[in-house]
Design a protein around this motif. Structure first.
Motif, PDB file in Angstrom:
ATOM      1  N   LEU B  66      37.615  32.376  40.068  1.00 56.03           N
ATOM      2  CA  LEU B  66      37.891  33.203  39.167  1.00 56.03           C
ATOM      3  C   LEU B  66      37.839  34.710  39.625  1.00 56.03           C
ATOM      4  N   LEU B  69      40.836  35.414  41.382  1.00 55.81           N
ATOM      5  CA  LEU B  69      41.954  35.489  40.535  1.00 55.81           C
ATOM      6  C   LEU B  69      42.184  37.010  39.950  1.00 55.81           C
ATOM      7  N   PHE B  70      40.627  37.447  39.718  1.00 55.92           N
ATOM      8  CA  PHE B  70      40.493  38.906  38.759  1.00 55.92           C
ATOM      9  C   PHE B  70      40.921  39.872  39.693  1.00 55.92           C
ATOM     10  N   THR B  94      48.808  35.319  42.827  1.00 54.43           N
ATOM     11  CA  THR B  94      48.040  33.888  41.982  1.00 54.43           C
ATOM     12  C   THR B  94      48.485  32.672  42.840  1.00 54.43           C
ATOM     13  N   ARG B 124      36.892  32.589  30.695  1.00 48.19           N
ATOM     14  CA  ARG B 124      37.391  33.578  31.637  1.00 48.19           C
ATOM     15  C   ARG B 124      38.688  33.431  32.290  1.00 48.19           C
ATOM     16  N   ARG B 125      39.279  31.967  32.210  1.00 45.25           N
ATOM     17  CA  ARG B 125      40.558  31.381  32.364  1.00 45.25           C
ATOM     18  C   ARG B 125      41.542  32.164  31.191  1.00 45.25           C
ATOM     19  N   PHE B 128      42.275  35.661  31.824  1.00 38.38           N
ATOM     20  CA  PHE B 128      43.148  35.935  32.771  1.00 38.38           C
ATOM     21  C   PHE B 128      44.431  36.082  32.462  1.00 38.38           C
ATOM     22  N   ARG B 131      45.587  38.801  30.241  1.00 40.42           N
ATOM     23  CA  ARG B 131      45.777  39.743  31.044  1.00 40.42           C
ATOM     24  C   ARG B 131      47.546  39.713  31.376  1.00 40.42           C
TER      25      ARG B 131
END
Lengths: 194, 194
Positions: B66, B69-70, B94, B124-125, B128, B131
């Motif tokens: 995570l 990714l962020f 990604t 959190r996924r 993402f 976003r």
């Protein structure tokens, strides 16, 4: 006699519908004949009247998905015309079959290969993928598809996109047509505005 | 003291590498501390010296995916410029993060939501994904992406394609760059020759 045949066919069909739901929920390995008997509301001996056991139910269920997929390749629009148009038809119809036969295709995509039936299903799935990859290659050779994306990789990404739909699609929330249109637009022309 | 810190950090790191392989193979639910101790070749009490238990190892492992990714969203190319270019950067990166952090992202994608840590990871996924969906929507509004594919559906198909790579990618067989290029080509411009 005809009535009896109809009755029997109906029972196998509805038994299969229940079975595929249970397999998808608990996994094939985690499902017992007892679970199926309870979910279907019929005795185990009634189930054994129709099928030899769990593995035959799996074969019938994934066979239904595979038959629907292979039937696409025999459709006129998939078997004549420009390769790119044939491929587009196959991509659209594969998405539609996934949506209309959702529980059966979901089960097919989860097959792992622990039994002879699972190995057979994996082999037929691979055959289908190869047939589509061949079509894609023919379209590249004809100059109808870009040649800078390798055919095997393109096929994998294409099926990755289509198959991922089973993870979130709920019947009724969106039309199958709308989803199939989006897949075709994205796969062939991309998201960029022109 | 500095040496000891380094040593400890190395041990947690290597324990995590073993853990993520075992989780991916047996499933998080199917893995015991005993399994981890055996796979890592260290005692359970040595593991407990570093972490409180299995769930903390899961948090560290999916947290690594995570965070990577962020971090993409904070990169300059993701945070300024035209929306379509920012989105293209995010899609490319990604894919690259998925490939370079393959076991960690694989574990993240298999999280199901049975524990607090799994629910946190799913949340959190989703953040993402939202976003990225926002970026896609901004690009549609700016006229940079086609408007006839609904943003939420496009995002799902895009992530479906990218995430499916964990099912077949084996490090070394293909370059991460080549796969990321193919994803970007397919997603933004499609397979059709122009």
């Amino acid at each position: 006699m005809a009535e009896n045949t109809t009755r029997t066919a109906y029972t196998v069909e509805s038994l299969l519908a229940v079975t595929v739901e249970v397999f998808n929920e608990r996994g094939y390995d985690g499902t017992s004949m007892e679970d199926l008997s309870r979910a279907a509301g019929i005795s185990k001996s009634s189930i054994y009247h129709h099928v030899r056991g769990k593995e035959e139910l799996l074969r019938l269920a994934v066979g239904r998905a595979l038959d629907a997929l292979f039937a696409i390749l025999e459709e006129p629009a998939a078997s004549s015309g420009r390769s790119v148009d044939r491929l587009e038809h196959v991509v659209r119809r594969t998405t539609e079959v996934l949506l209309t036969e959702l529980p059966y295709v979901t089960l097919l995509l989860r097959v792992r290969g622990n039994t002879a039936t699972e190995l057979w299903a994996l082999e037929r799935r691979r055959d289908f993928d190869h047939r589509v990859a061949e079509l894609l290659r023919a379209a590249v050779t004809a100059g109808e598809l870009r040649s800078d994306v390798e055919a095997r990789l393109a096929t994998r990404l294409l099926f990755g996109m289509i198959n991922s739909i089973v993870e979130w699609y709920r019947p009724g929330a969106r039309s199958a047509d709308g989803v199939a249109d989006a897949v075709v637009h994205l796969a062939f022309d991309g998201l960029r505005a022109r």
